[in-house]
Design a protein around this motif. Sequence first.
Motif, PDB file in Angstrom:
ATOM      1  N   CYS A 160       0.830  -1.211   0.000  1.00 34.75           N
ATOM      2  CA  CYS A 160       0.000   0.000   0.000  1.00 34.75           C
ATOM      3  C   CYS A 160       0.863   1.260   0.000  1.00 34.75           C
ATOM      4  CB  CYS A 160      -0.941   0.000   1.211  1.00 34.75           C
ATOM      5  SG  CYS A 160      -2.259  -1.228   1.107  1.00 34.75           S
ATOM      6  N   PHE A 164       0.584   4.026  -2.807  1.00 31.02           N
ATOM      7  CA  PHE A 164       0.277   5.387  -2.368  1.00 31.02           C
ATOM      8  C   PHE A 164       1.067   6.436  -3.155  1.00 31.02           C
ATOM      9  CE2 PHE A 164       1.471   9.016   0.303  1.00 31.02           C
ATOM     10  CZ  PHE A 164       0.227   9.529   0.627  1.00 31.02           C
ATOM     11  N   PHE A 168      -3.475   7.263  -4.204  1.00 29.78           N
ATOM     12  CA  PHE A 168      -3.886   7.213  -2.798  1.00 29.78           C
ATOM     13  C   PHE A 168      -5.180   6.422  -2.622  1.00 29.78           C
ATOM     14  CE2 PHE A 168      -6.660   9.089   0.467  1.00 29.78           C
ATOM     15  CZ  PHE A 168      -5.945   8.730   1.603  1.00 29.78           C
ATOM     16  N   SER A 169      -6.157   6.624  -3.493  1.00 29.85           N
ATOM     17  CA  SER A 169      -7.464   5.990  -3.313  1.00 29.85           C
ATOM     18  C   SER A 169      -7.366   4.467  -3.404  1.00 29.85           C
ATOM     19  CB  SER A 169      -8.461   6.521  -4.340  1.00 29.85           C
ATOM     20  OG  SER A 169      -8.043   6.226  -5.661  1.00 29.85           O
ATOM     21  N   ALA A 172      -5.767   3.189  -0.189  1.00 29.64           N
ATOM     22  CA  ALA A 172      -6.732   3.212   0.910  1.00 29.64           C
ATOM     23  C   ALA A 172      -7.768   2.112   0.753  1.00 29.64           C
ATOM     24  CB  ALA A 172      -7.413   4.581   0.971  1.00 29.64           C
ATOM     25  N   PHE A 175      -6.101  -1.209   1.624  1.00 31.78           N
ATOM     26  CA  PHE A 175      -5.836  -1.239   3.064  1.00 31.78           C
ATOM     27  C   PHE A 175      -7.118  -1.564   3.836  1.00 31.78           C
ATOM     28  CE2 PHE A 175      -4.757   0.550   7.232  1.00 31.78           C
ATOM     29  CZ  PHE A 175      -3.485   0.027   7.411  1.00 31.78           C
ATOM     30  N   ALA A 176      -8.221  -0.925   3.467  1.00 29.72           N
ATOM     31  CA  ALA A 176      -9.505  -1.184   4.130  1.00 29.72           C
ATOM     32  C   ALA A 176      -9.962  -2.621   3.902  1.00 29.72           C
ATOM     33  CB  ALA A 176     -10.562  -0.203   3.626  1.00 29.72           C
ATOM     34  N   GLY A 199      -3.026   4.578  10.672  1.00 32.90           N
ATOM     35  CA  GLY A 199      -3.462   5.002   9.337  1.00 32.90           C
ATOM     36  C   GLY A 199      -4.069   6.391   9.343  1.00 32.90           C
ATOM     37  N   VAL A 200      -4.948   6.636  10.312  1.00 37.08           N
ATOM     38  CA  VAL A 200      -5.555   7.971  10.429  1.00 37.08           C
ATOM     39  C   VAL A 200      -4.481   9.015  10.719  1.00 37.08           C
ATOM     40  CG1 VAL A 200      -7.124   9.394  11.796  1.00 37.08           C
ATOM     41  CG2 VAL A 200      -7.794   7.071  11.153  1.00 37.08           C
ATOM     42  N   VAL A 203      -2.690   9.966   7.508  1.00 39.11           N
ATOM     43  CA  VAL A 203      -3.492  10.851   6.656  1.00 39.11           C
ATOM     44  C   VAL A 203      -3.495  12.273   7.223  1.00 39.11           C
ATOM     45  CG1 VAL A 203      -5.810  11.315   5.770  1.00 39.11           C
ATOM     46  CG2 VAL A 203      -4.938   8.971   5.813  1.00 39.11           C
ATOM     47  N   VAL A 223      -3.485  14.623  -2.098  1.00 29.97           N
ATOM     48  CA  VAL A 223      -4.374  14.171  -1.020  1.00 29.97           C
ATOM     49  C   VAL A 223      -4.941  15.362  -0.268  1.00 29.97           C
ATOM     50  CG1 VAL A 223      -4.462  12.921   1.165  1.00 29.97           C
ATOM     51  CG2 VAL A 223      -3.210  11.956  -0.772  1.00 29.97           C
ATOM     52  N   THR A 346     -12.197  10.645  -6.399  1.00 29.02           N
ATOM     53  CA  THR A 346     -11.082   9.702  -6.525  1.00 29.02           C
ATOM     54  C   THR A 346     -11.115   9.098  -7.926  1.00 29.02           C
ATOM     55  OG1 THR A 346     -12.396   7.842  -5.708  1.00 29.02           O
ATOM     56  CG2 THR A 346     -11.202   9.127  -4.073  1.00 29.02           C
TER      57      THR A 346
END
Length: 401
Positions: A160, A164, A168-169, A172, A175-176, A199-200, A203, A223, A346
């Motif tokens: 990831c 990135f 980025f999208s 993410a 990752f989710a 992660g937060v 960002v 981003v 995105t």
Amino acid sequence: MNLTQSKIFRGDRVIWIVLLLLSLLSLLIVYSSTGALAYRQASGNTMHFLVRQIFFLGAGLGLMLVMVNFLSVKIYSILANLLVYLSIGLLLISAAMQFAGMASGSGRTLDIGFISFQPAELAKISLIMFSAKVLGKKQQSKEELKKAFLIVISHTVVICGLIFLSNFSTAALLFATILTMLFVGRVPLKYLAIVIGVGVGIVVATYFLADQFPSAPTRMHTVKGRIDRFINGDPNAEKGITQADYAKLAIYEGGILGKGPGNSDVSNYMAAAYNDFIFAIIVEEYGLIAGVGVMFLYLIFFFRAVVIVRRATRTFPAFLVTGLTMLLVFQAMINIGVSTGVLPVTGQPLPWVSLGGTSLLFTSVAFGCILSVSYQNQVNREIQKPPVQVALPDEDYEINK
């Protein structure tokens, strides 16, 4: 489906029907939304992109049929390690080319001569296969679950992180998806909470540090810009209508019943009407009813995948279907959310509907894996069925008679 078709289209029939309906919708909407693109890139030949979409959809369906009919689910487990490290290598090459100024466009596509593709597409599927394999093997104790978490999350951070750099999208989204797999795989919530917190934090740090370091990678500023536009509105809207504004206009003009096939006006002014904002064009031409119908098709696919997972007799296939299903459903919801203005803009296409090339083939691999597991479940149920009891003549009854 009749008997002959069922022998070819093996696996979950409902998912096959969903795919065929999405294929028909894709051809209709791609043809009507690529008119302006055809004049820019195909000398006005409006059939060019329709034929291209027919080719890739057909190739994707053919690839799924090969996977379901000739490949065992075990093969995906065997190839998982090789594919995940191949993906890392390709992502490193792509990143090196991007920093050296040798990559074209946004740096997402790797051109190897006879074919060009996005390494991130291969990385998404290979990482899910690898994670499913690790989680499937380490379910016996808390210590094994901790080891599985460390192995999966370390590979996820590397992949990831490399994605990135140019997208980025997608990073993410992947990752989710992996976090969802870890949750389903019974990894302790405290580990997941730590990862989500980190992660937060990344960002947030990216957002606030982008302006402090003007020489930071371009992706950091991208981003931050998308977050700012989503929260405060796009400043470009004061100068003219943005792509997001066009998408909202398309949905507004579509109303309940739509303007009719091929009658989209907004698609002539949108740069990504056939891709990132294709859901808005669907609503413009076919109405809100069709938009709800599209969401319903993805929900049907999701619930059928849940059935496949519940019927799986092995852990690897169950985790594999879980990861691939969440990846596709998350991607569909992101595309719909962006088109309706619920999410920041995105670059996520609508799975199996948006105009695509090799990306459609990678999507077909994901669907093919899910259908393969479904077919394997059917075979296992047939094997486990008790033998049919044949009623023998009642000899006493014959004698007494």
